[in-house]
Write an enzyme that holds these catalytic residues in place. Structure first.
Site, PDB file in Angstrom:
ATOM      1  N   ASP A   1       3.887   4.351  -1.543  1.00 41.38           N
ATOM      2  CA  ASP A   1       2.543   4.408  -0.956  1.00 41.38           C
ATOM      3  C   ASP A   1       1.606   5.069  -1.950  1.00 41.38           C
ATOM      4  O   ASP A   1       0.403   5.126  -1.749  1.00 41.38           O
ATOM      5  CB  ASP A   1       2.574   5.305   0.292  1.00 41.38           C
ATOM      6  CG  ASP A   1       2.958   4.523   1.535  1.00 41.38           C
ATOM      7  OD1 ASP A   1       2.812   3.303   1.535  1.00 41.38           O
ATOM      8  OD2 ASP A   1       3.421   5.160   2.501  1.00 41.38           O
TER       9      ASP A   1
ATOM     10  N   LYS B   1       5.821  15.330  -3.954  1.00 39.63           N
ATOM     11  CA  LYS B   1       6.673  14.224  -4.403  1.00 39.63           C
ATOM     12  C   LYS B   1       7.025  14.353  -5.880  1.00 39.63           C
ATOM     13  O   LYS B   1       7.995  13.754  -6.349  1.00 39.63           O
ATOM     14  CB  LYS B   1       5.956  12.895  -4.161  1.00 39.63           C
ATOM     15  CG  LYS B   1       5.894  12.511  -2.707  1.00 39.63           C
ATOM     16  CD  LYS B   1       7.024  11.580  -2.378  1.00 39.63           C
ATOM     17  CE  LYS B   1       7.308  11.578  -0.895  1.00 39.63           C
ATOM     18  NZ  LYS B   1       8.409  10.699  -0.543  1.00 39.63           N
TER      19      LYS B   1
END
Ligand SMILES: Cc1ncc(COP(=O)(O)O)c(C=O)c1O
Length: 403
Positions: A123, A75
């Site tokens: 998250d 990410k």
């Protein structure tokens, strides 16, 4: 749960807008960005010959994103890249000239960035990337997390100077809340998922992920025959599937999307033929994949260039983590978090089901590419599930590498 792709668009070309984002030009822009980042070396591509032997396939390679840009997951490529691109665009408008990555440290550019605020829901891993990107250019970041995000993960985001907002809702509700507050406050929302009317910024996030496929194509002698990639909203799966399809055309690998059975929204969309929201169920250990509605752009890409959709159980993920931590033969150990190993969990499950194996044409000549999308981003949980600390597993990996 396993489904071959029967969508009417299966094997159609990407829409021009998606081909532009995920094709060669998009990946080149990400390469340019990485030239100006620290710790930007290509992540390792690890061959696991003993595992391939044990599973009866030709070759298994794992692209290990556990150390990407020093952040612990793939990410790191998406959110920070999108933030920097948005700052450069704002600065180009402000100065009425083209401003590029090489200008990132100019005080005048940092003065523009200082007036910008970037927000997102997360998250864990995406928020860390957005916060890091904002810190890099001197902008402000506000990161929304839901109640299920562990304290360790929240602290890891806050370390980049982000302001943290805890929201009492699911991931998808937190995405909606972040968008609502950002709209009210005039902040830029940098989401890793997209919805009608909001496609461009998530497209930039996905463009960042193409670096994984771009590097893997350089590192591999021959392109893979099969890729198994785990999905939450589908962003990384679509970025890889889209990039491989653009680069390899009809020789693209068989592409399989793997989700947790408890949050299989892309599989549900494959069943209905359109973006489908599923009910919120029990939490999954594959916490980063706990999403209940696919990204619109990701679905558009995946419906064209994915060949099969499957879901794995909780114990499949834990078994795959352990398999990577305690490898067979001389294979190198890989520290892989609960969501990082899910492509391998999918491969192992597909090989154990004769019909799935046959449908995917998996055999002793198959060259498999998997992505370890995260290291031990929650070290306490990792130790609980694997029975060894991430540091001791990493130590084992070094012993093998140096042998
Ligand atoms: C470690 C990890 N793997 C996979 C994914 C899935 O990515 P996407 O939501 O783009 O499908 C995520 C998403 O946060 C993640 O953090």
């Amino acid at each position: 749960m396993f489904l071959l792709n029967t969508h009417p668009d299966h094997n159609a070309s990407l829409l021009p807008v998606d081909a532009e984002v995920l094709g060669a030009d998009g990946a080149l822009e990400v390469r340019r960005f990485l030239e100006f980042r620290e710790n930007a070396a290509a992540t390792p591509l690890v061959a696991l010959p003993a595992l391939a032997d044990a599973l009866g396939v030709g070759v298994i390679h794992v692209k290990d994103e556990g150390q990407r840009l020093g952040l612990g997951s793939f990410k790191a490529l998406g959110g920070s890249y999108a933030v920097v691109r948005l700052v450069l665009e704002q600065a180009s408008r402000h100065f009425e000239c083209d401003v590029g990555f090489s200008d990132l440290n100019r005080p005048s550019l940092r003065a523009v960035a200082a007036k910008m605020t970037f927000a997102c829901a997360t998250d864990g891993n995406h928020g860390r990337s957005v916060a890091q990107g904002a810190q890099l250019v001197g902008a402000r970041s506000v990161i929304f997390v839901h109640g299920g995000v562990s304290g360790e993960r929240v602290a890891a985001i806050a370390r980049f100077g982000a302001e943290m907002v805890r929201f009492d809702g699911t991931y998808d509700e937190t995405v909606a809340e972040a968008a609502r507050v950002a709209e009210r406050e005039g902040w830029s929302i940098v989401s890793d998922t997209s919805w009608p009317g909001y496609e461009r910024i998530p497209g930039l996030v996905m463009q960042g992920y193409t670096a994984i496929a771009d590097e893997a194509l350089d590192q591999l002698d021959r392109p893979p025959t099969h890729i198994f990639v785990q999905a939450g909203v589908g962003g990384i799966a679509a970025a890889l599937a889209g990039h491989f399809a653009e680069m390899l055309g009809e020789h693209r690998p068989n592409f399989v999307v793997v989700e947790p059975a408890r949050a299989a929204c892309i599989l549900a969309s494959a069943r209905t033929g359109r973006v489908t929201r599923i009910d919120h169920g029990e939490p999954t250990v594959m916490a980063m994949l706990e999403c209940y509605e696919p990204s619109l752009v990701a679905w558009r890409v995946l419906s064209r260039v994915t060949d099969a959709f499957m879901a794995v159980e909780e114990e499949d993920a834990v078994a795959a983590m352990n398999r990577l931590a305690r490898p067979a033969g001389d294979d190198r150990a890989i520290v892989s978090g609960e969501s990082g190993c899910v492509g391998l969990a999918g491969l192992m499950r597909a090989l154990a089901e004769p019909e799935w194996k046959a449908a995917l044409r998996l055999d002793a000549s198959s060259r498999i590419l998997l992505i370890n999308t995260e290291g031990a981003t929650d070290p306490g949980l990792y130790e609980q599930l694997v029975g060894s600390s991430p540091a001791s597993v990493a130590g084992r990996a070094r012993e093998v590498t140096s042998a």
